[in-house]
Design a protein around this motif. Structure first.
Motif, mmCIF file in Angstrom:
data_model
loop_
_atom_site.group_PDB
_atom_site.id
_atom_site.type_symbol
_atom_site.label_atom_id
_atom_site.label_comp_id
_atom_site.label_asym_id
_atom_site.label_seq_id
_atom_site.Cartn_x
_atom_site.Cartn_y
_atom_site.Cartn_z
ATOM 1 N N THR A 82 -39.285 -15.511 -17.309
ATOM 2 C CA THR A 82 -38.119 -15.637 -16.428
ATOM 3 C C THR A 82 -37.159 -16.701 -16.954
ATOM 4 N N ALA A 83 -37.721 -17.819 -17.403
ATOM 5 C CA ALA A 83 -36.889 -18.912 -17.937
ATOM 6 C C ALA A 83 -36.179 -18.492 -19.223
ATOM 7 N N ILE A 84 -36.875 -17.748 -20.071
ATOM 8 C CA ILE A 84 -36.255 -17.263 -21.320
ATOM 9 C C ILE A 84 -35.073 -16.356 -20.999
ATOM 10 N N ASN A 85 -35.276 -15.440 -20.054
ATOM 11 C CA ASN A 85 -34.182 -14.536 -19.655
ATOM 12 C C ASN A 85 -33.010 -15.325 -19.079
ATOM 13 N N SER A 86 -33.323 -16.345 -18.271
ATOM 14 C CA SER A 86 -32.261 -17.169 -17.691
ATOM 15 C C SER A 86 -31.493 -17.922 -18.775
ATOM 16 N N ILE A 112 -34.217 -23.336 -15.881
ATOM 17 C CA ILE A 112 -34.593 -24.108 -17.077
ATOM 18 C C ILE A 112 -34.862 -25.556 -16.700
ATOM 19 N N TYR A 113 -34.048 -26.108 -15.835
ATOM 20 C CA TYR A 113 -34.216 -27.499 -15.439
ATOM 21 C C TYR A 113 -35.580 -27.736 -14.764
ATOM 22 N N THR A 114 -36.081 -26.736 -14.052
ATOM 23 C CA THR A 114 -37.285 -26.930 -13.222
ATOM 24 C C THR A 114 -38.557 -26.412 -13.889
ATOM 25 N N TRP A 115 -38.598 -26.350 -15.203
ATOM 26 C CA TRP A 115 -39.815 -25.891 -15.886
ATOM 27 C C TRP A 115 -40.965 -26.857 -15.577
ATOM 28 N N ARG A 116 -42.187 -26.330 -15.586
ATOM 29 C CA ARG A 116 -43.369 -27.129 -15.239
ATOM 30 C C ARG A 116 -44.344 -27.200 -16.415
ATOM 31 N N LYS A 117 -45.020 -28.326 -16.511
ATOM 32 C CA LYS A 117 -46.058 -28.483 -17.525
ATOM 33 C C LYS A 117 -47.271 -27.637 -17.169
ATOM 34 N N PHE A 118 -47.986 -27.213 -18.198
ATOM 35 C CA PHE A 118 -49.200 -26.411 -18.008
ATOM 36 C C PHE A 118 -50.436 -27.303 -18.094
ATOM 37 N N PHE A 119 -51.363 -27.099 -17.151
ATOM 38 C CA PHE A 119 -52.659 -27.780 -17.191
ATOM 39 C C PHE A 119 -53.738 -26.717 -17.024
ATOM 40 N N SER A 167 -35.139 -31.532 -23.564
ATOM 41 C CA SER A 167 -34.477 -31.241 -22.291
ATOM 42 C C SER A 167 -33.841 -32.492 -21.690
ATOM 43 N N GLU A 168 -34.507 -33.633 -21.848
ATOM 44 C CA GLU A 168 -33.931 -34.877 -21.326
ATOM 45 C C GLU A 168 -32.624 -35.224 -22.039
ATOM 46 N N VAL A 169 -32.620 -35.055 -23.362
ATOM 47 C CA VAL A 169 -31.448 -35.431 -24.155
ATOM 48 C C VAL A 169 -30.341 -34.379 -24.070
ATOM 49 N N LEU A 170 -30.738 -33.093 -24.161
ATOM 50 C CA LEU A 170 -29.744 -32.029 -24.281
ATOM 51 C C LEU A 170 -29.318 -31.423 -22.945
ATOM 52 N N LEU A 171 -30.173 -31.495 -21.925
ATOM 53 C CA LEU A 171 -29.867 -30.826 -20.654
ATOM 54 C C LEU A 171 -29.673 -31.794 -19.496
ATOM 55 N N TYR A 172 -30.712 -32.575 -19.198
ATOM 56 C CA TYR A 172 -30.663 -33.401 -17.989
ATOM 57 C C TYR A 172 -29.549 -34.448 -18.039
ATOM 58 N N MET A 223 -32.822 -24.242 -27.372
ATOM 59 C CA MET A 223 -34.161 -24.788 -27.601
ATOM 60 C C MET A 223 -35.143 -24.308 -26.528
ATOM 61 N N ALA A 224 -34.648 -24.085 -25.316
ATOM 62 C CA ALA A 224 -35.516 -23.568 -24.248
ATOM 63 C C ALA A 224 -36.032 -22.185 -24.611
#
Length: 257
Positions: A82-86, A112-119, A167-172, A223-224
Protein backbone atom coordinates in the motif's frame (compact mmCIF):
# COMPACT_ATOMS: atom_id res chain seq x y z
CA UNK A 1 19.22 -61.15 48.73
CA UNK A 2 22.28 -59.46 50.24
CA UNK A 3 21.99 -61.66 53.38
CA UNK A 4 21.76 -64.74 51.13
CA UNK A 5 25.04 -63.94 49.33
CA UNK A 6 26.72 -63.03 52.61
CA UNK A 7 25.69 -66.40 54.06
CA UNK A 8 27.19 -68.25 51.09
CA UNK A 9 30.41 -66.27 51.36
CA UNK A 10 30.77 -66.98 55.08
CA UNK A 11 30.21 -70.74 54.58
CA UNK A 12 32.90 -70.85 51.90
CA UNK A 13 35.38 -69.11 54.19
CA UNK A 14 34.60 -71.50 57.07
CA UNK A 15 35.02 -74.52 54.80
CA UNK A 16 38.33 -73.12 53.49
CA UNK A 17 37.13 -73.28 49.91
CA UNK A 18 39.37 -70.40 48.79
CA UNK A 19 39.37 -71.09 45.03
CA UNK A 20 35.60 -71.32 44.89
CA UNK A 21 35.34 -68.23 47.07
CA UNK A 22 37.61 -66.34 44.66
CA UNK A 23 35.43 -67.31 41.71
CA UNK A 24 32.35 -66.38 43.67
CA UNK A 25 33.85 -62.99 44.57
CA UNK A 26 34.67 -62.29 40.92
CA UNK A 27 31.16 -63.28 39.91
CA UNK A 28 29.73 -61.02 42.60
CA UNK A 29 31.83 -58.11 41.32
CA UNK A 30 30.64 -58.78 37.77
CA UNK A 31 27.02 -58.81 38.97
CA UNK A 32 27.56 -55.50 40.77
CA UNK A 33 29.14 -53.98 37.65
CA UNK A 34 26.28 -55.26 35.48
CA UNK A 35 23.80 -53.80 37.96
CA UNK A 36 25.54 -50.43 37.85
CA UNK A 37 25.60 -50.45 34.05
CA UNK A 38 21.91 -51.33 33.90
CA UNK A 39 21.13 -48.52 36.36
CA UNK A 40 23.19 -46.08 34.32
CA UNK A 41 21.45 -47.18 31.13
CA UNK A 42 18.03 -46.71 32.71
CA UNK A 43 19.09 -43.31 34.03
CA UNK A 44 20.43 -42.28 30.60
CA UNK A 45 17.25 -43.49 28.92
CA UNK A 46 15.12 -41.49 31.37
CA UNK A 47 17.30 -38.41 30.86
CA UNK A 48 17.09 -38.72 27.07
CA UNK A 49 13.32 -39.11 27.34
CA UNK A 50 13.11 -35.94 29.46
CA UNK A 51 15.27 -34.05 26.95
CA UNK A 52 13.15 -35.28 24.03
CA UNK A 53 9.95 -34.24 25.77
CA UNK A 54 11.43 -30.80 26.44
CA UNK A 55 12.57 -30.57 22.81
CA UNK A 56 9.06 -31.41 21.60
CA UNK A 57 7.63 -28.80 23.95
CA UNK A 58 9.93 -26.17 22.42
CA UNK A 59 9.13 -27.31 18.88
CA UNK A 60 5.38 -26.99 19.49
CA UNK A 61 5.87 -23.48 20.87
CA UNK A 62 8.14 -22.54 17.95
CA UNK A 63 5.43 -23.73 15.55
CA UNK A 64 2.87 -21.54 17.34
CA UNK A 65 5.22 -18.55 17.02
CA UNK A 66 5.79 -19.29 13.33
CA UNK A 67 2.07 -19.41 12.53
CA UNK A 68 1.60 -16.05 14.25
CA UNK A 69 4.70 -14.65 12.55
CA UNK A 70 3.40 -15.62 9.09
CA UNK A 71 0.19 -13.65 9.69
CA UNK A 72 2.27 -10.80 11.07
CA UNK A 73 4.47 -10.82 7.96
CA UNK A 74 1.48 -10.91 5.62
CA UNK A 75 0.05 -7.81 7.30
CA UNK A 76 3.36 -5.99 6.86
CA UNK A 77 3.70 -7.11 3.23
CA UNK A 78 0.23 -5.70 2.50
CA UNK A 79 1.04 -2.47 4.36
CA UNK A 80 4.31 -2.04 2.46
CA UNK A 81 2.55 -2.67 -0.88
CA UNK A 82 0.00 0.00 0.00
CA UNK A 83 2.83 2.39 0.89
CA UNK A 84 4.67 1.63 -2.37
CA UNK A 85 1.52 2.38 -4.38
CA UNK A 86 1.02 5.60 -2.41
CA UNK A 87 4.62 6.69 -2.95
CA UNK A 88 4.33 6.04 -6.69
CA UNK A 89 1.13 8.11 -6.78
CA UNK A 90 2.90 11.01 -5.07
CA UNK A 91 5.92 10.74 -7.39
CA UNK A 92 3.57 10.88 -10.40
CA UNK A 93 2.33 14.28 -9.17
CA UNK A 94 5.94 15.46 -8.78
CA UNK A 95 6.40 14.55 -12.43
CA UNK A 96 3.44 16.57 -13.70
CA UNK A 97 0.24 14.66 -12.96
CA UNK A 98 -2.39 17.20 -11.78
CA UNK A 99 -3.79 16.88 -8.25
CA UNK A 100 -7.57 16.51 -8.60
CA UNK A 101 -8.24 15.35 -5.04
CA UNK A 102 -6.18 17.07 -2.32
CA UNK A 103 -7.45 14.75 0.41
CA UNK A 104 -6.57 11.61 -1.54
CA UNK A 105 -3.12 13.05 -2.27
CA UNK A 106 -2.72 13.90 1.42
CA UNK A 107 -3.61 10.35 2.45
CA UNK A 108 -0.99 8.97 0.08
CA UNK A 109 1.70 11.13 1.65
CA UNK A 110 0.70 10.13 5.21
CA UNK A 111 0.81 6.45 4.21
CA UNK A 112 4.57 6.98 3.87
CA UNK A 113 4.98 9.18 6.92
CA UNK A 114 3.28 6.59 9.18
CA UNK A 115 5.30 3.49 8.25
CA UNK A 116 5.94 1.11 11.16
CA UNK A 117 8.96 -0.93 12.17
CA UNK A 118 8.71 -4.71 11.97
CA UNK A 119 9.27 -6.93 15.02
CA UNK A 120 9.13 -10.65 14.41
CA UNK A 121 7.36 -13.07 16.75
CA UNK A 122 10.10 -15.40 17.97
CA UNK A 123 9.66 -15.61 21.75
CA UNK A 124 10.46 -19.32 21.94
CA UNK A 125 13.66 -18.96 19.91
CA UNK A 126 14.79 -16.14 22.20
CA UNK A 127 14.04 -18.33 25.21
CA UNK A 128 16.16 -21.12 23.70
CA UNK A 129 19.05 -18.75 23.09
CA UNK A 130 18.89 -17.04 26.48
CA UNK A 131 18.64 -20.34 28.39
CA UNK A 132 21.38 -22.06 26.39
CA UNK A 133 18.91 -24.78 25.35
CA UNK A 134 19.27 -24.44 21.58
CA UNK A 135 21.31 -27.67 21.65
CA UNK A 136 18.11 -29.50 22.63
CA UNK A 137 16.91 -29.12 19.04
CA UNK A 138 18.30 -32.30 17.52
CA UNK A 139 17.29 -31.58 13.92
CA UNK A 140 20.16 -29.59 12.39
CA UNK A 141 17.97 -28.31 9.53
CA UNK A 142 15.56 -26.72 12.03
CA UNK A 143 18.42 -25.10 13.93
CA UNK A 144 20.02 -23.80 10.73
CA UNK A 145 16.82 -22.14 9.49
CA UNK A 146 16.14 -20.62 12.92
CA UNK A 147 19.63 -19.11 12.96
CA UNK A 148 19.33 -17.96 9.33
CA UNK A 149 16.02 -16.26 10.19
CA UNK A 150 17.72 -14.42 13.02
CA UNK A 151 20.47 -13.24 10.65
CA UNK A 152 17.86 -12.11 8.11
CA UNK A 153 15.97 -10.26 10.85
CA UNK A 154 19.11 -8.33 11.80
CA UNK A 155 19.61 -7.43 8.14
CA UNK A 156 15.99 -6.21 7.98
CA UNK A 157 16.48 -4.03 11.05
CA UNK A 158 19.54 -2.45 9.43
CA UNK A 159 17.42 -1.63 6.36
CA UNK A 160 14.74 -0.08 8.54
CA UNK A 161 17.32 2.04 10.34
CA UNK A 162 18.62 3.25 6.99
CA UNK A 163 15.15 4.25 5.79
CA UNK A 164 14.40 5.85 9.15
CA UNK A 165 17.36 8.16 8.59
CA UNK A 166 16.30 8.88 4.99
CA UNK A 167 12.72 9.66 6.00
CA UNK A 168 13.79 12.02 8.79
CA UNK A 169 16.08 13.99 6.47
CA UNK A 170 14.11 13.83 3.22
CA UNK A 171 10.46 13.71 4.38
CA UNK A 172 9.75 14.66 7.97
CA UNK A 173 12.01 17.68 8.35
CA UNK A 174 10.97 19.41 5.08
CA UNK A 175 7.25 18.69 5.66
CA UNK A 176 7.29 19.94 9.24
CA UNK A 177 8.89 23.20 8.12
CA UNK A 178 6.62 23.71 5.12
CA UNK A 179 3.14 22.37 5.90
CA UNK A 180 0.40 22.54 8.54
CA UNK A 181 0.56 18.89 9.64
CA UNK A 182 -2.48 19.24 11.90
CA UNK A 183 -4.79 19.65 8.90
CA UNK A 184 -3.21 16.65 7.19
CA UNK A 185 -3.27 14.43 10.27
CA UNK A 186 -6.87 15.34 11.18
CA UNK A 187 -8.05 14.43 7.69
CA UNK A 188 -6.06 11.21 7.67
CA UNK A 189 -7.50 10.13 11.02
CA UNK A 190 -11.01 11.01 9.84
CA UNK A 191 -10.55 8.90 6.70
CA UNK A 192 -8.87 5.95 8.45
CA UNK A 193 -11.52 5.76 11.20
CA UNK A 194 -14.45 6.38 8.82
CA UNK A 195 -15.35 9.56 10.65
CA UNK A 196 -14.97 8.19 14.20
CA UNK A 197 -11.98 10.40 15.04
CA UNK A 198 -10.28 13.38 13.46
CA UNK A 199 -11.93 16.12 11.41
CA UNK A 200 -12.86 16.57 7.77
CA UNK A 201 -10.78 19.74 7.28
CA UNK A 202 -10.11 21.80 4.16
CA UNK A 203 -6.56 21.47 2.90
CA UNK A 204 -4.36 24.12 1.35
CA UNK A 205 -3.52 23.56 -2.30
CA UNK A 206 -0.73 26.14 -1.99
CA UNK A 207 1.13 24.06 0.60
CA UNK A 208 0.98 20.98 -1.58
CA UNK A 209 2.14 22.93 -4.61
CA UNK A 210 5.16 24.13 -2.62
CA UNK A 211 5.79 20.56 -1.56
CA UNK A 212 5.81 19.39 -5.22
CA UNK A 213 8.59 21.89 -5.96
CA UNK A 214 10.85 20.35 -3.29
CA UNK A 215 13.17 17.80 -4.96
CA UNK A 216 14.36 16.70 -1.52
CA UNK A 217 10.92 15.43 -0.60
CA UNK A 218 10.48 13.76 -3.98
CA UNK A 219 13.68 11.82 -3.33
CA UNK A 220 12.21 10.77 0.00
CA UNK A 221 9.26 9.15 -1.77
CA UNK A 222 11.60 7.58 -4.32
CA UNK A 223 13.62 6.04 -1.49
CA UNK A 224 10.38 4.81 0.10
CA UNK A 225 9.53 2.86 -3.05
CA UNK A 226 13.02 1.36 -3.17
CA UNK A 227 13.35 0.55 0.54
CA UNK A 228 9.81 -0.81 0.96
CA UNK A 229 10.28 -3.03 -2.10
CA UNK A 230 13.49 -4.40 -0.59
CA UNK A 231 11.71 -4.94 2.73
CA UNK A 232 8.96 -6.94 1.05
CA UNK A 233 11.52 -9.20 -0.61
CA UNK A 234 12.93 -9.90 2.85
CA UNK A 235 9.47 -10.33 4.39
CA UNK A 236 8.60 -12.94 1.76
CA UNK A 237 11.94 -14.68 2.32
CA UNK A 238 11.24 -14.87 6.05
CA UNK A 239 7.71 -16.12 5.38
CA UNK A 240 9.15 -18.94 3.23
CA UNK A 241 11.54 -19.84 6.05
CA UNK A 242 8.63 -19.97 8.49
CA UNK A 243 6.71 -22.31 6.20
CA UNK A 244 9.75 -24.57 5.75
CA UNK A 245 10.21 -24.75 9.51
CA UNK A 246 6.58 -25.72 10.10
CA UNK A 247 6.97 -28.64 7.67
CA UNK A 248 10.17 -29.83 9.41
CA UNK A 249 8.66 -29.44 12.89
CA UNK A 250 5.54 -31.39 11.88
CA UNK A 251 7.78 -34.27 10.77
CA UNK A 252 9.53 -34.24 14.15
CA UNK A 253 6.23 -34.22 16.02
CA UNK A 254 4.89 -37.13 13.93
CA UNK A 255 7.86 -39.28 15.05
CA UNK A 256 6.51 -39.27 18.60
CA UNK A 257 2.86 -39.93 17.78
Amino acid sequence: MIKFFRHIRQNMIKENRISKYTLYAIGEIILVVIGILIALQINNTNELSKQRNLELHYLKNIKTDLILNIKHLENYIDARETAINSANEVIAHYEGKPIKDLKAFSRHTVNIYTWRKFFQINNTFQELMNSGNLALISNDSIKDILLNMESLYKLMKDGEAHFRYDSEVLLYEPSYNMMDMNLIVQNYMYYASKGAVGENRELSEKEFQNMLKDIKQKNGFVMAVYQFSEMNVQFNEMKNMCEQLIVLIDKELIKND
